[in-house]
Design a protein around this motif. Structure first.
Motif, PDB file in Angstrom:
ATOM      1  N   LEU A  23       0.829  -1.199   0.000  1.00  0.00           N
ATOM      2  CA  LEU A  23       0.000   0.000   0.000  1.00  0.00           C
ATOM      3  C   LEU A  23       0.870   1.259   0.000  1.00  0.00           C
ATOM      4  O   LEU A  23       0.538   2.257  -0.659  1.00  0.00           O
ATOM      5  N   HIS A  24       1.972   1.203   0.714  1.00  0.00           N
ATOM      6  CA  HIS A  24       2.908   2.331   0.700  1.00  0.00           C
ATOM      7  C   HIS A  24       3.475   2.522  -0.704  1.00  0.00           C
ATOM      8  O   HIS A  24       3.655   3.669  -1.160  1.00  0.00           O
ATOM      9  N   ALA A  25       3.727   1.452  -1.410  1.00  0.00           N
ATOM     10  CA  ALA A  25       4.237   1.553  -2.784  1.00  0.00           C
ATOM     11  C   ALA A  25       3.221   2.237  -3.696  1.00  0.00           C
ATOM     12  O   ALA A  25       3.598   2.999  -4.594  1.00  0.00           O
ATOM     13  N   ILE A  26       1.932   1.984  -3.475  1.00  0.00           N
ATOM     14  CA  ILE A  26       0.905   2.650  -4.275  1.00  0.00           C
ATOM     15  C   ILE A  26       0.907   4.155  -3.983  1.00  0.00           C
ATOM     16  O   ILE A  26       0.743   4.972  -4.891  1.00  0.00           O
ATOM     17  N   LYS A  57      -2.455  -3.804  14.766  1.00  0.00           N
ATOM     18  CA  LYS A  57      -1.100  -4.134  14.312  1.00  0.00           C
ATOM     19  C   LYS A  57      -0.330  -2.840  14.030  1.00  0.00           C
ATOM     20  O   LYS A  57       0.433  -2.743  13.067  1.00  0.00           O
ATOM     21  N   GLU A  58      -0.530  -1.841  14.888  1.00  0.00           N
ATOM     22  CA  GLU A  58       0.069  -0.521  14.656  1.00  0.00           C
ATOM     23  C   GLU A  58       1.592  -0.569  14.595  1.00  0.00           C
ATOM     24  O   GLU A  58       2.207   0.252  13.900  1.00  0.00           O
ATOM     25  N   ALA A  59       2.211  -1.513  15.287  1.00  0.00           N
ATOM     26  CA  ALA A  59       3.670  -1.605  15.296  1.00  0.00           C
ATOM     27  C   ALA A  59       4.238  -1.903  13.918  1.00  0.00           C
ATOM     28  O   ALA A  59       5.428  -1.677  13.667  1.00  0.00           O
ATOM     29  N   GLU A  60       3.410  -2.405  13.002  1.00  0.00           N
ATOM     30  CA  GLU A  60       3.863  -2.704  11.643  1.00  0.00           C
ATOM     31  C   GLU A  60       3.531  -1.587  10.659  1.00  0.00           C
ATOM     32  O   GLU A  60       3.803  -1.693   9.463  1.00  0.00           O
ATOM     33  N   GLY A  61       2.941  -0.494  11.156  1.00  0.00           N
ATOM     34  CA  GLY A  61       2.470   0.573  10.297  1.00  0.00           C
ATOM     35  C   GLY A  61       3.532   1.598   9.935  1.00  0.00           C
ATOM     36  O   GLY A  61       4.693   1.521  10.357  1.00  0.00           O
ATOM     37  N   ILE A  62       3.114   2.590   9.141  1.00  0.00           N
ATOM     38  CA  ILE A  62       4.004   3.611   8.586  1.00  0.00           C
ATOM     39  C   ILE A  62       3.382   4.983   8.837  1.00  0.00           C
ATOM     40  O   ILE A  62       2.173   5.161   8.652  1.00  0.00           O
ATOM     41  N   LEU A  63       4.199   5.952   9.238  1.00  0.00           N
ATOM     42  CA  LEU A  63       3.735   7.333   9.370  1.00  0.00           C
ATOM     43  C   LEU A  63       4.930   8.274   9.221  1.00  0.00           C
ATOM     44  O   LEU A  63       5.880   8.218  10.002  1.00  0.00           O
ATOM     45  N   VAL A  64       4.875   9.139   8.207  1.00  0.00           N
ATOM     46  CA  VAL A  64       5.966  10.077   7.957  1.00  0.00           C
ATOM     47  C   VAL A  64       5.371  11.396   7.478  1.00  0.00           C
ATOM     48  O   VAL A  64       4.347  11.408   6.785  1.00  0.00           O
ATOM     49  N   ILE A  65       5.994  12.511   7.881  1.00  0.00           N
ATOM     50  CA  ILE A  65       5.517  13.837   7.496  1.00  0.00           C
ATOM     51  C   ILE A  65       6.672  14.632   6.884  1.00  0.00           C
ATOM     52  O   ILE A  65       7.841  14.325   7.126  1.00  0.00           O
ATOM     53  N   PRO A  66       6.387  15.655   6.072  1.00  0.00           N
ATOM     54  CA  PRO A  66       7.464  16.529   5.588  1.00  0.00           C
ATOM     55  C   PRO A  66       7.984  17.407   6.718  1.00  0.00           C
ATOM     56  O   PRO A  66       7.296  17.623   7.723  1.00  0.00           O
ATOM     57  N   ALA A  67       9.208  17.933   6.544  1.00  0.00           N
ATOM     58  CA  ALA A  67       9.863  18.771   7.554  1.00  0.00           C
ATOM     59  C   ALA A  67       9.978  17.978   8.857  1.00  0.00           C
ATOM     60  O   ALA A  67      10.631  16.940   8.879  1.00  0.00           O
ATOM     61  N   ALA A  90      13.435  16.529  11.285  1.00  0.00           N
ATOM     62  CA  ALA A  90      13.799  15.143  11.584  1.00  0.00           C
ATOM     63  C   ALA A  90      13.135  14.130  10.650  1.00  0.00           C
ATOM     64  O   ALA A  90      13.701  13.072  10.372  1.00  0.00           O
ATOM     65  N   ASP A  91      11.940  14.424  10.169  1.00  0.00           N
ATOM     66  CA  ASP A  91      11.247  13.494   9.267  1.00  0.00           C
ATOM     67  C   ASP A  91      11.565  13.749   7.799  1.00  0.00           C
ATOM     68  O   ASP A  91      11.266  12.907   6.944  1.00  0.00           O
ATOM     69  N   HIS A  92      12.137  14.914   7.509  1.00  0.00           N
ATOM     70  CA  HIS A  92      12.113  15.390   6.130  1.00  0.00           C
ATOM     71  C   HIS A  92      12.880  14.490   5.171  1.00  0.00           C
ATOM     72  O   HIS A  92      12.414  14.222   4.060  1.00  0.00           O
ATOM     73  N   ASP A  93      14.040  14.012   5.571  1.00  0.00           N
ATOM     74  CA  ASP A  93      14.830  13.176   4.675  1.00  0.00           C
ATOM     75  C   ASP A  93      14.104  11.878   4.344  1.00  0.00           C
ATOM     76  O   ASP A  93      14.156  11.392   3.212  1.00  0.00           O
ATOM     77  N   PHE A  94      13.404  11.334   5.320  1.00  0.00           N
ATOM     78  CA  PHE A  94      12.627  10.110   5.092  1.00  0.00           C
ATOM     79  C   PHE A  94      11.480  10.390   4.113  1.00  0.00           C
ATOM     80  O   PHE A  94      11.229   9.601   3.198  1.00  0.00           O
ATOM     81  N   TRP A  95      10.783  11.518   4.338  1.00  0.00           N
ATOM     82  CA  TRP A  95       9.666  11.883   3.466  1.00  0.00           C
ATOM     83  C   TRP A  95      10.151  12.140   2.045  1.00  0.00           C
ATOM     84  O   TRP A  95       9.560  11.647   1.083  1.00  0.00           O
ATOM     85  N   LYS A  97      12.927  11.106   0.528  1.00  0.00           N
ATOM     86  CA  LYS A  97      13.479   9.923  -0.123  1.00  0.00           C
ATOM     87  C   LYS A  97      12.496   8.755  -0.162  1.00  0.00           C
ATOM     88  O   LYS A  97      12.877   7.636  -0.520  1.00  0.00           O
ATOM     89  N   GLU A  98      11.248   9.016   0.235  1.00  0.00           N
ATOM     90  CA  GLU A  98      10.167   8.032   0.139  1.00  0.00           C
ATOM     91  C   GLU A  98      10.437   6.802   0.996  1.00  0.00           C
ATOM     92  O   GLU A  98      10.106   5.675   0.633  1.00  0.00           O
ATOM     93  N   GLN A  99      11.035   7.029   2.168  1.00  0.00           N
ATOM     94  CA  GLN A  99      11.354   5.947   3.090  1.00  0.00           C
ATOM     95  C   GLN A  99      10.371   5.957   4.258  1.00  0.00           C
ATOM     96  O   GLN A  99      10.010   7.023   4.758  1.00  0.00           O
ATOM     97  N   PRO A 100       9.935   4.804   4.719  1.00  0.00           N
ATOM     98  CA  PRO A 100       8.941   4.759   5.804  1.00  0.00           C
ATOM     99  C   PRO A 100       9.552   4.991   7.179  1.00  0.00           C
ATOM    100  O   PRO A 100      10.716   4.684   7.421  1.00  0.00           O
ATOM    101  N   LEU A 101       8.761   5.535   8.079  1.00  0.00           N
ATOM    102  CA  LEU A 101       9.034   5.555   9.511  1.00  0.00           C
ATOM    103  C   LEU A 101       7.898   4.819  10.206  1.00  0.00           C
ATOM    104  O   LEU A 101       6.812   4.666   9.645  1.00  0.00           O
TER     105      LEU A 101
END
Length: 783
Positions: free
Chosen positions: A535-538, A732-742, A755-760, A762-766
């Motif tokens: 779903l994250h890939a979509i 199953k929240e421990a397996e979930g993904i949440l990332v924001i810009p900046a 702190a989140d920006h590089d992940f957001w 580069k399209e990487q999950p947190l």
């Protein structure tokens, strides 16, 4: 030379002292992350943060948790909260002076400050207390800063304390962001209906039959091109438009989608949500996890909160996960007033009525107060000139439009229960998608939906004879909803979600073309089973499926051998053939096909947009994308539908190539430099960066090339895009993904500023839940 050295040393010393003082002031306004603090709480509250600044707040009751959330919001984001309330109330001039005055005048038409005060007074006791505790926490957090947030120093201002009504204003600010506030869409459609024959109006402004993906599988058919001649008002229009952009020149709204337990390996439902908003520093959302006890039951909810309000807006509580997209349906009406000869009275079913007037006083920094006399009718406010012969009826103006019943989702236990709660929530009407821990999924609209009798919802109507009116608000049983679809999947993307009687009920507020929704639907169908990663890939899918036919048009019809040779377009054609299939940062072909499509539609409909401009409107105000009509006109190539400047459709299409190519070469130096990454450079900035000499760029996120664009799941433009990416399965929240810009904090010295920006980027999950605790602050009851 001794005097020169002394002066130089003195100046350097002075500069260092000034810089040192400014740094001291900035350090003094840092949020408090560790230790213990006496506070107005009944029992101890723990505020922990992980390495990204994701805040987890744990207390013994919900009111103490609300206090702590307010404390944290104020410490990290008070200036941004202040902008939200001032934007809705029309109070920005008090901070920024005359430059904000015209915007404030537009905002005062809605009188949201007064409505916010009424809204708070009408809250049920439980929510009133919660908002009072949140407000107390906000003001305690602001007072605890050693120095006010740095933005106030730049503006030479002192922050004003938060009041309970301000949380309503934060909600109204979202209304202004998500729904039309001036009625220009209906004014534009009304002008078109007035100027065009009905058959051409119906053809030009139709729902797309090519890019439809309604969840109820309803279809619309192509409205064929009329056999009658193209309207003279368009064919003979000679005045050029200064801004020829159209309805879908920028994307809108958000994505969310879900799969039920029948589509996962272990029978659990999964929800994905990415809300598309303007992106700046800091972003819209603040990640928070809230834990408390109530009547012996432990509650835990996590997701994104809106600083200025005490609730988790989208997230999961272990039983359900929920997310939103803008419904993009029709939640307002423009009323054509019948005026007397002196324009002092207006006609109603009860005869002639006098206008009522409200004095609105706008405080302007450095200048005398500005007095605005707001004119109102029994239906709503009168629009500002040049549209002062119209009034505006909007859900946001009614008590049903704003409350804090969204908080009830925090305790909901299942999809069916949540769908029943939707009608009571006072929020801008959204597509609500819900998944629960038992594997069920469902959709409905959340927010107050008007019950109305209106002859035409897309154009201004006369309400003076009683044939058009609102009769109240729909009950929950009348809301459209979908529960446990056979396909095991649901999706919304701001396009038409439903058809038939349900569509007649909610209307069209400017639906997206539908290509994005179709791409999401088909990507879900492509796999029998899904998980968080799929779903994250979509969410990150940036394939340019909608442009494929425009690429083919270029290669098969426009780029003829003679045309290519005459204008030396060999490299242009090669780029179009090679890499136009996705909006990736290295693609030049995508840039060329995208620019060709935009220019073709602009040239085709320049007479129409010029007509709108002459009436103080624009092509962006139209409710419909002109992609469907434009494509059909290109296919049929009737000479009567050509703008007056062109002798043939081939010449129009070739001019679109040459003009769009020249623009790209002018802007970027060469076609090779016009890669999509060079065009789609992020511009995620702090609103006051330009006011900081020498160091302003330090406040901004670095400009970086980005994948994605309009009309695909990975929506991303320079300042607009995915304001969060969330994927979660309840339980199953421990397996979930949440990332924001900046990042979480608005303070540039905070470790969480970006702190989140590089992940957001580069399209990487947190992780959806906070990680390992790094900081701990305890709020202890005062003795």
């Amino acid at each position: 030379m001794l005097w020169f050295k002394r002066i130089s040393v003195g100046l350097l010393t002075l500069i260092l002292l000034v810089v040192g003082f400014l740094y001291f002031v900035l350090r003094s306004s840092l949020p408090l992350y560790e230790g213990e603090l006496p506070a107005e709480v009944n029992q101890s509250v723990a505020i922990s943060r992980d390495a990204q600044g994701y805040a987890s707040i744990e207390g013994e009751n919900r009111n103490d948790v609300a206090y702590a959330l307010g404390f944290v919001h104020a410490q990290e984001r008070f200036f941004q909260m202040d902008l939200l309330r001032r934007n809705a109330a029309g109070e920005l001039s008090e901070l920024f002076g005359e430059m904000a005055l015209e915007l404030d005048k537009k905002r005062r038409i809605h009188r949201f400050r007064a409505k916010a005060e009424w809204g708070f007074a009408a809250l049920p006791a439980e929510h009133k207390t919660l908002l009072q505790r949140y407000t107390a926490g906000v003001n305690a957090g602001l007072a605890e800063l050693g120095w006010p947030p740095f933005e106030y120093g730049l503006l030479a201002q002192t922050p004003r304390n938060w009041v309970e009504a301000d949380s309503f204003l934060a909600l109204y600010s979202m209304y202004l962001d998500l729904q039309g506030a001036e009625g220009k869409d209906e004014l534009a459609m009304g002008l078109m209906q007035q100027k065009l024959p009905q058959d051409w109006y119906d053809f030009l402004f139709q729902h797309s039959p090519d890019w439809q993906a309604a969840m109820d599988d309803s279809k619309v058919s192509l409205t064929p091109m009329p056999k009658s001649s193209y309207p003279a008002v368009l064919a003979g229009q000679k005045t050029a438009c200064t801004d020829c952009s159209l309805h879908d020149s920028t994307d809108i709204g958000s994505n969310n989608f879900a799969v039920s337990g029948k589509r996962t390996a272990d029978g659990r439902a999964i929800l994905a949500d990415d809300m598309h908003l303007g992106i700046r520093v800091p972003g819209t959302w603040f990640k928070a996890q809230l834990k408390w006890i109530e009547n012996g039951e432990a509650y835990e909810v996590a997701g994104v909160s809106l600083p200025g309000t005490p609730a988790i807006v989208a997230g999961s509580n272990g039983h359900i996960a929920w997310g939103f997209t803008n419904s993009t349906a029709d939640w307002s009406d423009v009323i054509a007033l019948k005026l007397d000869e002196k324009a002092e009275k207006y006609q109603t079913t009860d005869g002639w009525q006098e206008f009522s007037y409200q004095n609105e006083v706008i405080k302007v920094k450095g200048q005398p107060d500005e007095l605005v006399l707001q004119k109102e009718t029994i239906w709503g406010p009168v629009l500002t000139p040049p549209f002062q012969n119209y009034a505006y009826r909007w859900v946001a103006h009614d008590p049903q439009g704003a409350n804090f019943n969204l908080i009830t989702l925090e305790k909901s236990k299942g999809v069916k229960e949540t769908l029943k709660l939707a009608a009571s929530a006072g929020v801008p009407a959204q597509n609500l998608l819900v998944a629960d821990k038992d594997g069920a999924i469902g959709w409905t609209l959340i927010g107050a939906l008007p019950q109305r009798k209106v002859q035409q919802m897309d154009t201004p109507q006369d309400w003076s004879n009683g044939q058009n009116n609102w009769t109240g608000y729909l009950s929950q049983s009348a809301y459209p909803q979908i529960y446990q679809p056979q396909s095991g999947q649901l999706w919304t993307a701001n396009s038409r979600m439903i058809g038939g009687k349900d569509l007649e009920l909610i209307g069209n507020g400017g639906y997206d073309l539908g290509a994005r929704g179709q791409q999401i639907r088909d990507a879900l169908l492509a796999s029998a089973q899904h998980n968080e990663q799929s779903l994250h890939a979509i969410q990150l899918d940036h394939r340019a499926l909608m442009l494929a036919r425009w690429q083919q048009l270029l290669l098969d019809t426009v780029l003829t051998k003679d045309f290519v040779a005459e204008h030396q377009l060999e490299s242009y054609r090669d780029y179009v053939m090679k890499d136009a299939s996705q909006a990736s940062i290295g693609s030049v072909g995508y840039s060329l096909v995208r620019a060709f499509r935009a220019k073709t539609l602009e040239l085709t409909f320049a007479p129409l947009t010029a007509l709108l401009e002459q009436n103080k409107l624009s092509g962006r105000d139209l409710k419909f994308s002109l992609e469907t009509a434009g494509w059909e006109m290109i296919q049929q190539q009737r000479t009567d539908t050509l703008p007056a400047d062109f002798s043939s459709w081939r010449s129009l299409l070739q001019q679109a190539v040459l003009q769009s190519k020249q623009k790209l070469e002018t802007d970027y130096g060469s076609l090779a430099s016009a890669s999509w990454g060079n065009i789609n450079q992020s511009a995620i900035v702090h609103p006051l960066a330009a006011a900081v000499p020498f160091f302003g760029d330090w406040l901004n996120m670095p400009a970086m090339p980005m994948n994605g664009d309009s009309h695909m799941p990975r929506v991303q433009n320079k300042v607009h895009g995915q304001s969060e990416r969330m994927v979660v399965s309840p339980g199953k929240e421990a397996e979930g993904i949440l990332v924001i810009p900046a990042g979480q904090s608005g303070h540039p010295l905070s470790p969480f500023y970006d702190a989140d920006h590089d992940f957001w980027l580069k399209e990487q999950p947190l992780g959806f839940l906070p990680g390992e605790q790094k900081y701990l602050l305890k709020l202890q009851p005062k003795a």
